[in-house]
Design a protein around this motif. Structure first.
Motif, PDB file in Angstrom:
ATOM      1  N   ILE A 127       0.852  -1.191   0.000  1.00 40.95           N
ATOM      2  CA  ILE A 127       0.000   0.000   0.000  1.00 40.95           C
ATOM      3  C   ILE A 127       0.889   1.243   0.000  1.00 40.95           C
ATOM      4  N   PRO A 128       0.415   2.366  -0.534  1.00 37.41           N
ATOM      5  CA  PRO A 128       1.240   3.594  -0.547  1.00 37.41           C
ATOM      6  C   PRO A 128       1.385   4.157   0.865  1.00 37.41           C
ATOM      7  N   VAL A 160       2.170  19.303  12.570  1.00 38.02           N
ATOM      8  CA  VAL A 160       3.133  19.011  13.640  1.00 38.02           C
ATOM      9  C   VAL A 160       2.400  18.387  14.817  1.00 38.02           C
ATOM     10  N   ASN A 161       2.903  17.257  15.268  1.00 34.21           N
ATOM     11  CA  ASN A 161       2.505  16.623  16.535  1.00 34.21           C
ATOM     12  C   ASN A 161       1.089  16.063  16.583  1.00 34.21           C
ATOM     13  N   GLU A 162       0.282  16.210  15.538  1.00 35.18           N
ATOM     14  CA  GLU A 162      -1.082  15.677  15.578  1.00 35.18           C
ATOM     15  C   GLU A 162      -1.309  14.790  14.354  1.00 35.18           C
ATOM     16  N   LEU A 163      -1.202  13.504  14.579  1.00 38.90           N
ATOM     17  CA  LEU A 163      -1.313  12.532  13.491  1.00 38.90           C
ATOM     18  C   LEU A 163      -2.743  12.020  13.400  1.00 38.90           C
ATOM     19  N   HIS A 164      -3.383  12.215  12.246  1.00 36.16           N
ATOM     20  CA  HIS A 164      -4.749  11.746  12.014  1.00 36.16           C
ATOM     21  C   HIS A 164      -4.704  10.502  11.123  1.00 36.16           C
ATOM     22  N   VAL A 165      -5.491   9.497  11.497  1.00 38.93           N
ATOM     23  CA  VAL A 165      -5.587   8.277  10.685  1.00 38.93           C
ATOM     24  C   VAL A 165      -7.043   7.827  10.668  1.00 38.93           C
ATOM     25  N   PRO A 166      -7.475   7.168   9.577  1.00 38.09           N
ATOM     26  CA  PRO A 166      -8.849   6.641   9.535  1.00 38.09           C
ATOM     27  C   PRO A 166      -8.951   5.335  10.320  1.00 38.09           C
ATOM     28  N   GLU A 170      -5.534   0.175   7.152  1.00 36.66           N
ATOM     29  CA  GLU A 170      -4.091   0.024   7.292  1.00 36.66           C
ATOM     30  C   GLU A 170      -3.398   1.371   7.066  1.00 36.66           C
ATOM     31  N   VAL A 171      -2.450   1.685   7.914  1.00 36.60           N
ATOM     32  CA  VAL A 171      -1.695   2.931   7.811  1.00 36.60           C
ATOM     33  C   VAL A 171      -0.209   2.580   7.688  1.00 36.60           C
ATOM     34  N   LEU A 172       0.402   3.072   6.625  1.00 31.70           N
ATOM     35  CA  LEU A 172       1.828   2.832   6.403  1.00 31.70           C
ATOM     36  C   LEU A 172       2.577   4.144   6.606  1.00 31.70           C
ATOM     37  N   VAL A 173       3.486   4.141   7.567  1.00 31.85           N
ATOM     38  CA  VAL A 173       4.230   5.342   7.951  1.00 31.85           C
ATOM     39  C   VAL A 173       5.669   5.230   7.443  1.00 31.85           C
ATOM     40  N   SER A 174       6.172   6.311   6.890  1.00 32.61           N
ATOM     41  CA  SER A 174       7.594   6.409   6.561  1.00 32.61           C
ATOM     42  C   SER A 174       8.255   7.177   7.703  1.00 32.61           C
ATOM     43  N   LEU A 175       9.049   6.483   8.497  1.00 37.48           N
ATOM     44  CA  LEU A 175       9.609   7.070   9.723  1.00 37.48           C
ATOM     45  C   LEU A 175      11.048   7.511   9.499  1.00 37.48           C
ATOM     46  N   GLY A 198      19.355   9.200   8.978  1.00 38.66           N
ATOM     47  CA  GLY A 198      19.890   8.640   7.745  1.00 38.66           C
ATOM     48  C   GLY A 198      19.113   7.450   7.211  1.00 38.66           C
ATOM     49  N   MET A 199      18.081   7.018   7.936  1.00 38.47           N
ATOM     50  CA  MET A 199      17.304   5.855   7.501  1.00 38.47           C
ATOM     51  C   MET A 199      15.828   6.220   7.340  1.00 38.47           C
ATOM     52  N   LYS A 200      15.164   5.577   6.391  1.00 39.99           N
ATOM     53  CA  LYS A 200      13.709   5.702   6.221  1.00 39.99           C
ATOM     54  C   LYS A 200      13.117   4.334   6.526  1.00 39.99           C
ATOM     55  N   ILE A 201      12.374   4.251   7.626  1.00 35.87           N
ATOM     56  CA  ILE A 201      11.918   2.960   8.131  1.00 35.87           C
ATOM     57  C   ILE A 201      10.395   2.872   7.999  1.00 35.87           C
ATOM     58  N   PRO A 202       9.876   1.828   7.343  1.00 41.46           N
ATOM     59  CA  PRO A 202       8.417   1.671   7.255  1.00 41.46           C
ATOM     60  C   PRO A 202       7.837   1.131   8.565  1.00 41.46           C
TER      61      PRO A 202
END
Length: 297
Positions: A127-128, A160-166, A170-175, A198-202
């Motif tokens: 998923i994107p 900033v600091n307020e993450l909204h999700v349905p 499924e929610v895929l985060v790029s950390l 230096g890393m992008k972690i799913p």
């Protein structure tokens, strides 16, 4: 007096075990679990290992109490006897713990794979990304894809600091991390992942209950670590889309569409310090949007 210390030792053990029974009985236990199947699997593993180690702990402590009581120095006048060990016993208490650890390692493999290895799929493809989260002293910076559904384009939305999700999706985060080591922690979803520079972690999860939950940083990241705390808002799909629409309207009100991205690409100076944003709050100006875009690059 020697017997007293034996009883005191036993009381400490009874008190400790009693707290583990009393806590869940009165609801003072883990944070409410609002995650999907993987979150419940993690809870199951936690309780299974707690019971397993608890049984060993109780057996060990009762044995110690027995020897303290039975061979108290004041009441036992017989001289101590020493042995030179037993190879059979040594082999047993080496093999049994090793086999137990191996069993736990195998038993948790599927849960580990679901939480860390098997990225959510849709129609046979990953998923994107739903959002990009960047840890930065001392806040969580968020970037949502715009109407094109792709991160890193001109229509991205920032907060900033307020993450909204349905809820229920499924929610895929790029950390990512913009400076030092942070830890993205969603205790109510049993999600915890270090953000490494230096890393992008799913990271992925599925929240099953609407509400507001904490997003603390679980890694000591500097003097202001204590205040690095965001908020996770789980809401219906309709409310989620309204939030994105409002965010887009606020962003366009202070800068034309795409201006934040273009400004960020033209900037070459350092990322503004936290001291320059004492409220640590939401993006309310073109400069802040540009800073968010640059940090999330």
């Amino acid at each position: 007096m020697g017997k007293f210390w034996s009883l005191l030792f036993l009381c400490v053990t009874i008190f400790g075990v009693g707290m583990f029974i009393y806590g869940p009985a009165v609801g003072v236990w883990l944070p409410e679990n609002v995650g999907a199947e993987t979150a419940y699997s993690i809870d199951h593993l936690f309780k299974f290992i707690l019971v397993l180690t608890g049984v060993v702990f109780i057996g060990t402590e009762v044995t110690l109490f027995y020897f303290l009581w039975r061979y108290d120095g004041k009441s036992n006048k017989q001289p101590a006897k020493f042995s030179h060990g037993s190879h059979t016993l040594e082999i047993c208490w080496t093999i049994v713990p090793a086999a137990t650890l191996l069993f736990i390692a195998i038993y948790q493999m599927n849960t580990w794979a679901e939480a860390k290895m098997r990225t959510p799929m849709a129609s046979g493809h990953d998923i994107p990304y739903s959002v990009e989260v960047t840890g930065r002293q001392f806040e969580w910076r968020l970037r949502y894809p715009g109407e094109d559904g792709i991160l890193g384009t001109k229509d991205d939305l920032f907060d900033v600091n307020e993450l909204h999700v349905p809820v229920g999706e499924e929610v895929l985060v790029s950390l990512k991390s913009a400076d030092v080591l942070h830890s993205f922690f969603l205790p109510n979803l049993r999600v915890k992942q270090d953000a490494v520079p230096g890393m992008k972690i799913p990271v992925w999860f599925r929240a099953m209950k609407e509400g507001e939950y904490d997003i603390p940083c679980a890694e000591l990241c500097g003097w202001g670590h204590y205040k690095m705390k965001g908020r996770l808002v789980v809401e219906s799909r309709t409310a989620y889309e309204k939030y994105l629409a409002d965010l887009k309207a606020r962003q366009n009100a202070v800068s034309p569409p795409g201006a934040a991205q273009q400004t960020a690409q033209s900037q070459s100076g350092p990322v503004p310090s936290v001291a320059a944003q004492p409220n640590g709050g939401a993006a309310t100006s073109a400069e802040t949007n540009a800073s968010l875009a640059k940090t999330n690059e």
